[in-house]
Design an enzyme around this catalytic site. Structure first.
Site, PDB file in Angstrom:
ATOM      1  N   GLY A  36       8.207   1.808  10.283  1.00 49.66           N
ATOM      2  CA  GLY A  36       7.920   1.499  11.653  1.00 49.66           C
ATOM      3  C   GLY A  36       6.512   0.884  11.576  1.00 49.66           C
ATOM      4  N   GLY A  72       2.548   4.931  11.877  1.00 47.40           N
ATOM      5  CA  GLY A  72       2.347   5.124  10.741  1.00 47.40           C
ATOM      6  C   GLY A  72       1.144   6.125  10.533  1.00 47.40           C
ATOM      7  CD  GLU A 116       7.437   0.351   2.556  1.00 48.29           C
ATOM      8  OE1 GLU A 116       7.078  -0.845   2.855  1.00 48.29           O
ATOM      9  OE2 GLU A 116       7.383   0.874   1.454  1.00 48.29           O
TER      10      GLU A 116
END
Ligand SMILES: *[C@@H]1O[C@H](CO)[C@@H](O)[C@H](O)[C@H]1NC(C)=O
Ligand SMILES: *[C@@H]1O[C@H](CO)[C@@H](O)[C@H](O)[C@H]1NC(C)=O
Ligand SMILES: *[C@@H]1O[C@H](CO)[C@@H](O)[C@H](O)[C@H]1NC(C)=O
Length: 626
Positions: A305, A310, A327
């Site tokens: 996301g 994150g 990621e």
């Protein structure tokens, strides 16, 4: 037969003449080949038929074009006609089609307690699953693969309705990528998880060492909305293949379709006799995600996301010291050198930018074109982008669909407006005032921007929309600097007529992947790890690294030969002897000597320590006497 007779009689003949008639009998050869081909065909047919066929039907709503609550459309501001907003509606997620704003239904938000209960049940199911053979895990994946192959349209229809992406983009991004991942797991997954022998070192030459990979337990995945099917199947297939259980928190903007995808996985688990608890999907917003990350039994979190979320996931995971794979976003560049083949790269650059309307973390965000062919490049892309058809994916053939996330079209517009204010030029699109954008649906028109500079937000921020920013560069060094000065480092692509030049540029780019004379092909090589550097995150999913990431690594060391038993030499046993220290010094010198002479010196010291355990009293130099 005619060939067989002389062969039988050929005992008296030479070897050559006896086989010669066989050699020329094409009829016989044809027959043998035909029979083999037939046998292979029948065998593979039986093999395929041995894979259970799932019966997972679409519900009425999933099948039809219409919506659940008749004639219910969200307003453009994301409000439900009954006054409910997207999200906060009494414990439910309001799901809708971003291309039509039709309300598709509501899904219950899972509370903290429910999430914790699901994780606990998953942990229990995983204990049994960890003991299964790879053969059984492969069967599970084959069952899923078979269903996917035979239901591509259903899966794409449901994905298109939930995410607004055109059917072709769904076929490519949802189906093809997922099938390649499963193919790789079936073909190479077991080998990737086999214990890996390592060297034991010089002193322990009599031992063998290896790394073993054991399933971590329960993995949590928090995945975004851009590829509703692939984003679930991607972590699920790796986790179950490695012997883990998994709980997936899907995005609030791709919740509706997840129910169908979960049904497919559950039906496949039923077929192999595994518990449905092994793979579970949870719905909700940040609190649901946070409950999942903080659940006690979670051994690892895979988050895909935005960079902002994150950070929050990492903070939440810190509480239990749960490892996290991040990621995050990307600002992937395509570098076009002046010796590149334009007719080859233009269609690639267009797909890279506009597929799924740019809502792909490894989509092309910047096209860096060398001065010499800058104008030629623009002349080649502009007419195609002008001619792109945009609309609801299920209503007709379109090139571009909708923006999945509410207000994303406005976010893109804000980035474009900021750039234009600071001097960028809109060559195509660039305005929400087009007919399609004003109508019912979250559309942003395909856009081309030039003259983007460092001062603009769009220079550094991820657009995640159908915007091609074309920038100029002069030398290869400039191109490298333009890429490496960006805060993101996910993927990159380099086009040049000289492979050596392209490779030289690629090796200098600080990104997690580089494709040469193509775009994002690294993602389709499922043996390769996927993940970025800098603000694009860390650690990998996909490939050998991602699969092993579902495991804890155990270092194992044992005696090489069955009759060898290691004991502590008497000199090292308690009580410690006066010469023990000197002996170890000798051992160190012997094994770790720098070159043969040094080794031999060590051997002498060792022998001396053993032969003269008392040692000679050391003479203290006069200078040190007091
Ligand atoms: C998929 O959607 C299209 C367009 O709405 C429809 O014609 C087709 O029958 C659907 N296919 C399936 C298998 O649901
Ligand atoms: C995202 O785009 C890249 C490049 O076009 C493609 O290879 C990849 O498959 C896409 N992502 C997914 C999840 O399909
Ligand atoms: C450029 O690419 C096209 C394919 O798009 C190919 O047909 C052509 O031969 C290439 N030209 C050169 C010089 O390699």
């Amino acid at each position: 037969m005619a060939a067989g007779v002389p062969w039988m009689l050929g005992m008296a003949d030479t070897m050559w003449s006896s086989i010669a008639p066989l050699r020329v009998d094409f009829g016989m050869i044809g027959l043998v080949f035909g029979a083999c081909a037939m046998a292979i065909f029948v065998w593979s047919y039986l093999d395929y038929n041995n894979i259970p066929t799932l019966k997972v039907d679409l519900t009425e709503q999933e099948r039809t074009q219409g919506h659940l609550e008749q004639d219910l459309k969200l307003s453009k501001s994301g409000k439900h006609p009954k006054g409910e907003g997207i999200g906060e509606s009494d414990g439910q997620v309001v799901c809708y089609d971003p291309a039509t704003l039709d309300v598709l239904g509501k899904k219950r938000i899972h509370t903290k307690e429910e999430v914790e209960d699901k994780v606990r049940r998953c942990a229990k199911a995983q204990e049994a699953w960890a003991k299964t053979s790879f053969k059984k895990r492969r069967m599970l994946l084959k069952i899923i693969q078979k269903y996917v192959l035979e239901h591509q349209m259903e899966i794409c229809n449901v994905s298109a309705k939930d995410s607004g992406k055109p059917m072709l983009d769904a076929a490519f991004g949802e189906i093809l990528t997922t099938c390649e991942k499963i193919r790789w797991l079936l073909a190479e997954g077991e080998a990737a998880l086999k214990p890996e022998p390592r060297s034991a070192g010089s002193m322990m030459f009599y031992k063998s060492a290896r790394v073993e990979f054991h399933p971590l337990g329960v993995v949590a995945a928090i995945v975004p909305w851009n590829y509703p099917f692939h984003n679930i199947l991607n972590p699920v297939t790796a986790a179950v293949f490695a012997g883990c259980g998994i709980v997936v928190k899907v995005s609030e903007y791709a919740t509706w379709s997840s129910e169908y995808y979960e049904r497919i996985i559950h039906a496949a688990l039923d077929e192999v006799g595994a518990s449905r608890d092994l793979v579970q999907v949870v719905h909700g917003f940040a609190t649901t995600g946070q409950a999942l990350v903080k659940a006690k039994e979670i051994s690892k979190v895979v988050f895909v996301g935005s960079t902002g979320i994150g950070r929050k996931v990492l903070e939440a995971a810190a509480e239990n010291l749960t490892p996290v794979v991040l990621e995050l976003g990307g600002k992937d560049p395509v570098i076009v050198c002046d010796d590149a083949n334009l007719s080859q790269l233009v269609p690639i650059a267009l797909r890279a930018t506009y597929q799924s309307c740019g809502q792909n973390c490894t989509g092309a965000e910047r096209i860096l074109v060398q001065e010499g062919i800058y104008q030629k490049f623009l002349d080649a892309v502009v007419p195609t982008v002008r001619g792109m058809r945009q609309g609801a994916p299920l209503a007709g053939l379109v090139d571009c669909g909708a923006m999945c996330m509410p207000r994303q079209a406005q976010n893109v517009q804000a980035l474009v407006d900021d750039a234009v204010r600071k001097g960028a030029k809109v060559v195509v699109g660039g305005s929400l005032k087009t007919e399609i954008s004003k109508g019912q649906g979250q559309f942003y028109p395909p856009t081309i921007l030039t003259g983007v500079t460092r001062e603009m937000r769009i220079w550094n921020e991820e657009v995640f929309g159908p915007v091609m920013c074309v920038e100029r560069f002069a030398t290869d060094d400039d191109a490298v600097n333009l890429v490496n000065s960006n805060p993101f480092g996910l993927g990159s692509a380099i086009f040049s007529g000289s492979k050596a030049r392209a490779k030289a540029i690629a090796s200098r780019l600080k990104t997690g992947a580089s494709s040469i004379n193509d775009f994002a092909t690294t993602y389709l090589c499922q043996s390769l790890p996927f993940g970025g550097v800098k603000e694009s995150g860390f650690d990998k999913f996909g490939g050998v690294e991602g699969l092993r990431g579902m495991c804890y690594t155990k270092a194992v060391c044992e005696d090489r030969l069955p009759f060898l038993v290691t004991t502590v030499p008497p000199e090292l046993q308690y009580p410690i002897k006066p010469h023990s220290f000197r002996m170890v010094c000798g051992i160190v010198h012997f094994f770790y000597g720098v070159g043969l002479y040094s080794n031999l010196c060590g051997l002498c010291r060792l022998l001396k320590a053993l032969v003269l355990p008392g040692g000679k009293p050391k003479r203290v130099p006069p200078s040190k006497r007091d």
